[in-house]
Design a protein around this motif. Structure first.
Motif, short mmCIF file in Angstrom:
data_model
loop_
_atom_site.label_atom_id
_atom_site.label_comp_id
_atom_site.label_asym_id
_atom_site.label_seq_id
_atom_site.Cartn_x
_atom_site.Cartn_y
_atom_site.Cartn_z
N UNK A 44 9.79 7.69 56.79
CA UNK A 44 9.67 6.39 56.10
C UNK A 44 9.54 5.14 57.30
N UNK A 45 10.39 5.42 58.29
CA UNK A 45 10.29 4.41 59.43
C UNK A 45 9.53 4.77 60.44
N UNK A 46 8.84 5.70 60.32
CA UNK A 46 7.75 6.15 61.56
C UNK A 46 8.38 6.46 62.79
N UNK A 47 7.52 6.69 63.82
CA UNK A 47 8.05 7.07 65.03
C UNK A 47 8.81 5.87 66.02
N UNK A 48 9.82 6.22 66.83
CA UNK A 48 10.54 5.18 67.48
C UNK A 48 11.08 5.98 68.62
N UNK A 49 11.58 4.90 69.47
CA UNK A 49 12.35 5.39 70.79
C UNK A 49 13.86 5.01 70.51
N UNK A 50 14.66 5.80 71.14
CA UNK A 50 16.07 5.74 71.22
C UNK A 50 16.30 5.07 72.30
N UNK B 144 5.72 -2.03 67.62
CA UNK B 144 6.38 -3.04 67.38
C UNK B 144 7.32 -3.40 69.04
N UNK B 145 7.06 -4.32 69.35
CA UNK B 145 7.75 -4.89 70.77
C UNK B 145 9.40 -5.25 70.41
#
Length: 284
Positions: A40-46, A71-72
């Motif tokens: 639901x939130x899509x891909x992301x970096x941690x 998104x920046x």
């Protein structure tokens, strides 16, 4: 501007904190939450960050920051005080590896850093920051033991204040702890910079077509008959080339005709100018 500068400016500077180190990491074992919609939130970096407060008494925090794809904006998710950090597991004390574990009071996080150098730099900074933090806590709890070595616990008869919780570092290389030096930090930062430059220069991996799903026949050793993306036949390629050459020829003909019309108009304008000049001289 580096990602650490951006994280420090957007996340920690407004809270009157300074960023000590930040590394990109991902979980080795993803948590399964069936009650949430998958993806639901899509891909992301941690990013796993270690920060300290600017005003005394100094507090150390481990913060998880996320940045979603496209998104920046950076979002702060979870944050723990170092007092809640019970154990740091380097997984392999004999060689550099990206895996490490963080054990808190009520949770266990198993991480894999983006590179070996990022994990080594994080553990080295975390270890020395914890040493300074514990020493300050010991001084506050027992003012008479300011010069005691923080690695040697004091006996119950000499300790006056409450016991200070310590973080246990296990399976960590000695070069990251007691034998650490500034040169190691410089080497790790150079390796991190080179790895990030390499990742930005390499093209992203192509997504696998939907028709190439894994099946039981593949796992049994049977070769898949799914062919690679179909190439256009040679006949259609010849037709496309012929059409392109024909279009270029027609465009060239139009350009030649336009050039002839332009030359004819220039001659007509020159003739009109000469005629007007003769008529003017005669009238004068």
């Amino acid at each position: 501007m580096s990602i650490q500068s951006v994280i420090n400016r957007e996340i920690f500077a407004p809270s009157d904190q300074k960023l000590l180190v930040a590394i990109e990491a991902k979980r080795r074992n993803k948590r399964k939450l069936p009650f949430l919609a998958a993806g639901r939130e899509g891909k992301y970096k941690t990013f796993i960050c270690l920060s300290a407060t600017n005003k005394p008494p100094v507090q150390l925090f481990i913060t998880k920051v996320k940045q979603f794809e496209g998104s920046p904006r950076l979002i702060k998710r979870s944050q723990w005080n170092v007092d809640q950090l019970r154990q740091v597991n380097g997984v392999n004390p004999n060689r550099d590896c990206p895996e490490f574990d963080l054990v808190f009071d009520r949770s266990l996080d198993q991480w894999m850093a983006a590179s070996d150098a990022e994990k080594c730099m994080f553990i080295q900074v975390l270890y020395h920051a914890c040493q300074n933090y514990w020493m300050a806590k010991d001084v506050q709890a027992n003012p008479g033991e300011a010069g005691r070595d923080p690695q040697k616990p004091a006996g119950p008869e000499s300790r006056k204040g409450p016991a200070v919780p310590r973080t246990n570092f296990i399976n960590c290389q000695s070069k990251l702890m007691e034998d650490a030096c500034t040169m190691n930090m410089v080497i790790y930062r150079c390796k991190i910079f080179l790895n990030r430059m390499k990742s930005t220069m390499l093209p992203p991996p192509r997504p696998r077509p939907a028709g190439q799903a894994k099946s039981g026949a593949k796992s049994a050793g049977v070769k898949s008959r799914t062919s690679s993306p179909a190439r256009p036949p040679r006949g259609s390629m010849k037709k496309a080339v012929r059409r392109a050459s024909q279009a270029l020829g027609e465009r060239g003909d139009r350009l030649w005709r336009a050039e002839d019309k332009t030359a004819h108009m220039m001659d007509s304008a020159r003739l009109f100018s000469n005629t007007a000049h003769k008529v003017r001289t005669r009238t004068v």
